[in-house]
Design a protein around this motif. Structure first.
Motif, PDB file in Angstrom:
ATOM      1  N   LYS A  72       0.842  -1.204   0.000  1.00  0.00           N
ATOM      2  CA  LYS A  72       0.000   0.000   0.000  1.00  0.00           C
ATOM      3  C   LYS A  72       0.874   1.250   0.000  1.00  0.00           C
ATOM      4  CE  LYS A  72      -3.551   2.447   2.662  1.00  0.00           C
ATOM      5  NZ  LYS A  72      -4.385   2.458   3.898  1.00  0.00           N
ATOM      6  N   HIS A  73       1.943   1.225   0.802  1.00  0.00           N
ATOM      7  CA  HIS A  73       2.858   2.371   0.845  1.00  0.00           C
ATOM      8  C   HIS A  73       3.579   2.552  -0.489  1.00  0.00           C
ATOM      9  CE1 HIS A  73       3.054   1.788   5.493  1.00  0.00           C
ATOM     10  NE2 HIS A  73       2.021   2.523   5.120  1.00  0.00           N
ATOM     11  N   ALA A  79       2.330   1.790  -3.410  1.00  0.00           N
ATOM     12  CA  ALA A  79       1.332   2.401  -4.297  1.00  0.00           C
ATOM     13  C   ALA A  79       1.232   3.902  -4.053  1.00  0.00           C
ATOM     14  CB  ALA A  79      -0.019   1.718  -4.102  1.00  0.00           C
ATOM     15  N   GLU A  80       1.288   4.306  -2.797  1.00  0.00           N
ATOM     16  CA  GLU A  80       1.239   5.731  -2.455  1.00  0.00           C
ATOM     17  C   GLU A  80       2.479   6.457  -2.955  1.00  0.00           C
ATOM     18  OE1 GLU A  80       0.766   5.448   1.739  1.00  0.00           O
ATOM     19  OE2 GLU A  80      -1.415   5.091   1.651  1.00  0.00           O
ATOM     20  N   LYS A  90       2.145   6.953  -6.730  1.00  0.00           N
ATOM     21  CA  LYS A  90       1.201   8.033  -7.012  1.00  0.00           C
ATOM     22  C   LYS A  90       1.821   9.395  -6.740  1.00  0.00           C
ATOM     23  CE  LYS A  90      -3.394   9.829  -5.899  1.00  0.00           C
ATOM     24  NZ  LYS A  90      -4.628   9.657  -5.084  1.00  0.00           N
ATOM     25  N   GLY A  91       2.557   9.498  -5.635  1.00  0.00           N
ATOM     26  CA  GLY A  91       3.202  10.762  -5.313  1.00  0.00           C
ATOM     27  C   GLY A  91       4.289  11.134  -6.310  1.00  0.00           C
ATOM     28  N   PRO A 133      -2.478   7.107 -10.080  1.00  0.00           N
ATOM     29  CA  PRO A 133      -2.667   6.085  -9.056  1.00  0.00           C
ATOM     30  C   PRO A 133      -2.019   4.756  -9.411  1.00  0.00           C
ATOM     31  CG  PRO A 133      -4.683   6.398 -10.305  1.00  0.00           C
ATOM     32  CD  PRO A 133      -3.744   7.468 -10.752  1.00  0.00           C
ATOM     33  N   ARG A 179       9.683   5.762   2.158  1.00  0.00           N
ATOM     34  CA  ARG A 179       9.101   6.641   3.190  1.00  0.00           C
ATOM     35  C   ARG A 179      10.199   7.127   4.124  1.00  0.00           C
ATOM     36  NH1 ARG A 179       4.536   5.099   6.704  1.00  0.00           N
ATOM     37  NH2 ARG A 179       5.659   3.159   7.109  1.00  0.00           N
TER      38      ARG A 179
END
Length: 482
Positions: free
Chosen positions: A128-129, A131-132, A135-136, A141, A352
């Motif tokens: 999920k991270h 994917a984020e 997108k960023g 997406p 991240r």
């Protein structure tokens, strides 16, 4: 006993998979093997060489040549791997609050801890991270179900090529010079490699017309091109493709019915003004007409600034694939149970990093900047130093971690190489190793003959000394064979 050969063994080099026997992988080939032997001899007291250690410039392995791990990554990983530390008195004095917070968050995502298997595509929370992050980065997406966490980029590449290559005539287009994992796997899987040349005279530019001609030639010869490999930023050549170049490539692949495989593991290693642009962004920017276009992108924790090669962390994103085909790729991933969990954690940390206001932010930024700034200085130094040597030329190093200089070797050296049953650049690389301790990879191993590949990862002082030795060796070599 009827299965035993004359050697007394069931398996011999003649009766095992001959695709494996014929497979080559230059970055761990003859020259590096010779370098390891020499290094062992030095450690055992041999003083006959004119150097005291081998300088390994053959592989993109940052920590092995002195790059320090980034503190934030290792501290979080330590707590995730050993969660009982969080229960010890005084843990808050050893680790910053954001380190502890991130570790607890990751522990909460990993059922059973880092010693347990995860979902075969990887831990869902980490995907999920990812994917984020995508997108960023791209403004478009990404779907969690399209992301596979892998043991570095290499295992993802192997899964995809295993899926694509169904028979010997199935062809994969590969840029030349290329990173030899592609030629090695295509040979192992009994497929056909079709090389398309990058233009050295134009900074290793991509020539769409030449690429189209290669596709046509392959079909005339009975091959069936099914996929095209893109390495951007380039390994071994250090180029970085423009947005327009990528648009042209996507349009060509769509028109010709090719799956596009984007090796983007060096996306943080950009040293020139041209920014990295992901394939995902280019495809999605082209609009609904390309929504079903099939492509895969690969990323890794082994490169960039993180350099955690031994953790074997990476991911791939599949886009536009038939659900039935994607299910088969999932089955293939499941046969390996899952990628290693520490590698999955490193992927999460890579995408991240600490943010402004986090307690680790200043130290992280300082450490990261020191690594990046040093890489940029070394890329400039190596490019300039190589071009100052008569008979050596090197294109600008815009990205990745390597130089791929061209060698203008005397005819007598080429004849001597033939006599020794070596390619000329292998002959040169062995001489360079024996006389200076510099371990480089012959360009012929990358389908770029009369070149060598050098990393610029060693410490700056060692790299400067090495280039002085390189110059002296080259002058000696040319004089000897002139």
């Amino acid at each position: 006993m009827q299965y035993l050969q004359s050697s007394g063994k069931v398996l011999t080099k003649k009766n095992i998979n001959q695709n494996l026997v014929e497979m080559q992988y230059a970055v761990r080939g003859l020259v590096p093997i010779t370098a390891e032997r020499i290094q062992k001899e030095i450690l055992n007291g041999d003083t006959s060489k004119p150097f005291k250690e081998v300088l390994y410039c053959n592989i993109g392995n940052p920590h092995s040549v002195g790059q320090k791990p980034i503190t934030f990554y290792r501290e979080v990983l330590a707590l995730v791997d050993c969660p009982m530390l969080l229960e010890r008195e005084g843990v808050e004095k050893l680790f910053k609050p954001d380190v502890i917070k991130r570790a607890k968050e990751l522990i909460g995502l990993i059922k059973g801890g880092t010693g347990a298997y995860s979902h075969s595509q990887g831990i869902e929370g980490i995907r999920k991270h990812v994917a984020e992050f995508i997108k960023g980065r791209d403004g478009h997406p990404a779907q969690v179900g399209d992301i596979f966490l892998t043991n570095g980029a290499s295992s993802g590449i192997q899964m995809i090529l295993t899926t694509i290559i169904a028979e010997p005539t199935d062809a994969i287009l590969v840029p030349l010079p290329q990173y030899p994992i592609y030629s090695a796997l295509i040979k192992l899987l009994n497929g056909t490699q079709v090389g398309y040349s990058l233009d050295e005279s134009k900074g290793w530019a991509l020539n769409i017309d030449e690429l189209m001609e290669k596709i046509r030639e392959a079909r005339v010869q009975g091959a069936k091109p099914k996929a095209l490999v893109l390495i951007n930023p380039g390994n071994p050549v250090g180029n970085c493709l423009s947005y327009d170049n990528l648009v042209d490539l996507v349009k060509l692949c769509k028109a010709e019915g090719l799956v596009l495989l984007a090796d983007e593991v060096y996306q943080e290693n950009i040293y020139a003004d041209r920014p990295f642009v992901s394939l995902k962004k280019v495809v999605r920017d082209l609009g609904p007409e390309f929504s079903g276009f099939e492509f895969v992108s690969f990323h890794s924790t082994s490169k960039g600034i993180i350099g955690e090669c031994g953790r074997r962390g990476g991911y791939m994103e599949l886009c536009g694939f038939d659900p039935e085909v994607q299910a088969q790729i999932y089955k293939l991933a499941s046969s390996g149970l899952c990628s290693n969990i520490d590698g999955q954690v490193m992927v999460d940390l890579m995408i991240r990093p600490p943010l402004p206001g986090d307690e680790s932010y200043e130290d992280f930024t300082r450490e990261r900047s020191a690594i990046f700034d040093s890489l940029k200085r070394k890329s400039i130094f190596l490019h300039e130093s190589l071009n100052e040597i008569a008979g050596v030329s090197c294109q600008p190093l815009k990205g990745a971690m390597y130089a791929f200089p061209k060698l203008d070797l005397p005819p007598k050296a080429i004849a001597a190489a033939e006599g020794a049953k070596h390619a000329p650049d292998t002959f040169y690389a062995l001489s360079l190793l024996e006389n200076t301790g510099i371990c480089a990879v012959p360009g012929s191993g990358f389908d770029g003959p009369n070149h060598i590949r050098l990393t610029f990862l060693p410490a700056e002082d060692k790299l400067k000394t090495a280039m002085s030795h390189f110059r002296r060796h080259h002058e000696m070599f040319v004089k000897k064979y002139s």
